[in-house]
Design a protein around this motif. Structure first.
Motif, PDB file in Angstrom:
ATOM      1  N   GLU A 139       0.819  -1.199   0.000  1.00 36.75           N
ATOM      2  CA  GLU A 139       0.000   0.000   0.000  1.00 36.75           C
ATOM      3  C   GLU A 139       0.862   1.263   0.000  1.00 36.75           C
ATOM      4  O   GLU A 139       1.874   1.328   0.671  1.00 36.75           O
ATOM      5  CB  GLU A 139      -0.908   0.028   1.234  1.00 36.75           C
ATOM      6  CG  GLU A 139      -2.015  -1.012   1.231  1.00 36.75           C
ATOM      7  CD  GLU A 139      -1.613  -2.266   1.969  1.00 36.75           C
ATOM      8  OE1 GLU A 139      -0.407  -2.467   2.181  1.00 36.75           O
ATOM      9  OE2 GLU A 139      -2.502  -3.039   2.331  1.00 36.75           O
ATOM     10  N   THR A 141       1.553   5.192   0.979  1.00 40.18           N
ATOM     11  CA  THR A 141       1.398   5.855   2.277  1.00 40.18           C
ATOM     12  C   THR A 141       1.270   7.358   2.097  1.00 40.18           C
ATOM     13  O   THR A 141       2.002   7.962   1.311  1.00 40.18           O
ATOM     14  CB  THR A 141       2.608   5.536   3.180  1.00 40.18           C
ATOM     15  OG1 THR A 141       2.673   4.130   3.394  1.00 40.18           O
ATOM     16  CG2 THR A 141       2.493   6.250   4.519  1.00 40.18           C
ATOM     17  N   ASN A 159      -1.821   3.374   3.595  1.00 37.68           N
ATOM     18  CA  ASN A 159      -1.444   3.653   4.973  1.00 37.68           C
ATOM     19  C   ASN A 159      -1.488   5.152   5.249  1.00 37.68           C
ATOM     20  O   ASN A 159      -1.232   5.963   4.359  1.00 37.68           O
ATOM     21  CB  ASN A 159      -0.026   3.143   5.256  1.00 37.68           C
ATOM     22  CG  ASN A 159       0.127   1.668   4.953  1.00 37.68           C
ATOM     23  OD1 ASN A 159      -0.655   0.845   5.419  1.00 37.68           O
ATOM     24  ND2 ASN A 159       1.126   1.321   4.159  1.00 37.68           N
ATOM     25  N   ALA A 174      -8.339   4.331   6.989  1.00 35.30           N
ATOM     26  CA  ALA A 174      -7.273   3.897   6.084  1.00 35.30           C
ATOM     27  C   ALA A 174      -7.550   2.480   5.599  1.00 35.30           C
ATOM     28  O   ALA A 174      -8.019   1.633   6.366  1.00 35.30           O
ATOM     29  CB  ALA A 174      -5.918   3.954   6.792  1.00 35.30           C
ATOM     30  N   GLY A 176      -5.116   0.641   4.840  1.00 38.14           N
ATOM     31  CA  GLY A 176      -4.001  -0.088   5.442  1.00 38.14           C
ATOM     32  C   GLY A 176      -3.851   0.253   6.911  1.00 38.14           C
ATOM     33  O   GLY A 176      -4.826   0.261   7.666  1.00 38.14           O
ATOM     34  N   ASN A 177      -2.617   0.581   7.315  1.00 35.32           N
ATOM     35  CA  ASN A 177      -2.307   0.865   8.709  1.00 35.32           C
ATOM     36  C   ASN A 177      -2.434   2.354   9.023  1.00 35.32           C
ATOM     37  O   ASN A 177      -2.372   3.198   8.124  1.00 35.32           O
ATOM     38  CB  ASN A 177      -0.878   0.413   9.032  1.00 35.32           C
ATOM     39  CG  ASN A 177      -0.654  -1.040   8.675  1.00 35.32           C
ATOM     40  OD1 ASN A 177      -1.330  -1.932   9.173  1.00 35.32           O
ATOM     41  ND2 ASN A 177       0.317  -1.289   7.799  1.00 35.32           N
ATOM     42  N   ILE A 178      -2.577   2.662  10.309  1.00 37.91           N
ATOM     43  CA  ILE A 178      -2.578   4.043  10.787  1.00 37.91           C
ATOM     44  C   ILE A 178      -1.458   4.179  11.808  1.00 37.91           C
ATOM     45  O   ILE A 178      -1.431   3.445  12.807  1.00 37.91           O
ATOM     46  CB  ILE A 178      -3.920   4.421  11.423  1.00 37.91           C
ATOM     47  CG1 ILE A 178      -5.050   4.324  10.393  1.00 37.91           C
ATOM     48  CG2 ILE A 178      -3.854   5.823  12.014  1.00 37.91           C
ATOM     49  CD1 ILE A 178      -6.433   4.536  10.981  1.00 37.91           C
ATOM     50  N   ALA A 190      -8.680   1.341  10.715  1.00 35.51           N
ATOM     51  CA  ALA A 190      -7.635   0.767   9.858  1.00 35.51           C
ATOM     52  C   ALA A 190      -8.187  -0.488   9.188  1.00 35.51           C
ATOM     53  O   ALA A 190      -9.131  -1.105   9.684  1.00 35.51           O
ATOM     54  CB  ALA A 190      -6.403   0.424  10.688  1.00 35.51           C
ATOM     55  N   ALA A 198      -4.228  -5.279   9.523  1.00 37.33           N
ATOM     56  CA  ALA A 198      -3.862  -3.875   9.699  1.00 37.33           C
ATOM     57  C   ALA A 198      -3.683  -3.566  11.185  1.00 37.33           C
ATOM     58  O   ALA A 198      -4.244  -4.247  12.053  1.00 37.33           O
ATOM     59  CB  ALA A 198      -4.932  -2.979   9.090  1.00 37.33           C
TER      60      ALA A 198
END
Length: 261
Positions: A139, A141, A159, A174, A176-178, A190, A198
């Motif tokens: 992903e 960012t 992200n 998101a 993806g990740n936060i 997330a 995630a």
């Protein structure tokens, strides 16, 4: 359980990756569920679909378009390996051939785009020693270099990294990740497209609500730590846990979480 539909944010926008081996109806149902779960976050978005080696049958491309149109989304292009690309092109009453010349600079290494179709068909080729996963980047960012204040809402398909705090009343969603390099006191979601792997991490996690994929929790009142050791939230055994971040973190290891229900 194998994930039949994955959403990836990349430099070209949003790409939906379909499992090339699963039954199409199962894939379509999972796509519709994830689009429904995303609510109106993706309204108006143009998406690319990666079929891999899947050879679409008559009516299946229309079914994908219909699923996206139901959320006011537009199918921007279709990507596939040689067999899949030829199948899609035949459905569009065209043909696909791989030119001898190098791919166009705007398309990317290993890609060729047939721009004569209403829906462009992109065929990619990989050397035998490479796996297809090498072609799909992780992903993308977005970096936010400020505090996110109450009433502000951020949505990104990849992200999200915040160099600052997230105040109460702010939202970050998101695919993806936060990651927050400060204190998180707002709402976090997330893995918004269903990615249970995630995570949400911050110097201090004090969210009003925290969601990963379809799992929801919030930090217990009065349980906030005064230490500045980063914290991380993840899904474990069907619940969201919040724990101290440890270098070399293994998302599948068991840890002592501070809460979540």
């Amino acid at each position: 359980m194998r994930e039949l539909v994955r959403f990836k944010g990349n430099r070209d926008g949003l790409t939906v990756i379909l499992d090339p081996e699963a039954d199409f109806q199962d894939v379509l149902e999972e796509l519709e569920k994830k689009l429904e779960a995303a609510g109106n976050f993706l309204e108006g978005a143009a998406v690319s679909v990666d079929l891999g080696s899947r050879d679409l049958q008559p009516g299946q491309l229309s079914a994908l378009e219909k699923a996206f149109l139901s959320k006011n989304m537009r199918l921007r292009r279709v990507m596939a390996g040689p067999s899949g690309a030829r199948g899609v092109a035949s459905l569009l009453e065209g043909s696909v051939s791989v030119p001898e010349k190098a791919p166009s600079p705007g398309v990317g290494d290993g890609f060729w785009e047939d721009t004569d179709k209403d829906i462009p068909v992109i065929q990619y080729r990989l050397p035998a020693h490479r796996h297809r996963e090498d072609l799909i980047s992780q992903e993308q960012t977005i970096l936010i270099q400020r505090t996110v204040r109450s009433g502000q809402r951020i949505f990104y398909p990849g992200n999200v990294v915040v160099l600052g705090d997230v105040n109460p009343g702010a939202e970050i969603i998101a695919g993806g990740n936060i990651i927050v390099m400060g204190t998180f006191r707002g709402l976090a979601h997330a893995g918004a497209f269903g990615d249970e792997n995630a995570v949400v991490a911050a110097i201090r996690l004090e969210p009003s609500q925290l969601r990963i994929a379809g799992y929801i929790t919030r930090a217990p009142e009065g349980d906030f730590s005064s230490s500045q050791q980063p914290e991380i939230a993840r899904v474990q055994d069907g619940i969201v846990i919040i724990e101290k971040y440890q270098p070399g973190f293994d998302r599948y290891s068991r840890g002592q979480g501070k809460g979540g229900s």
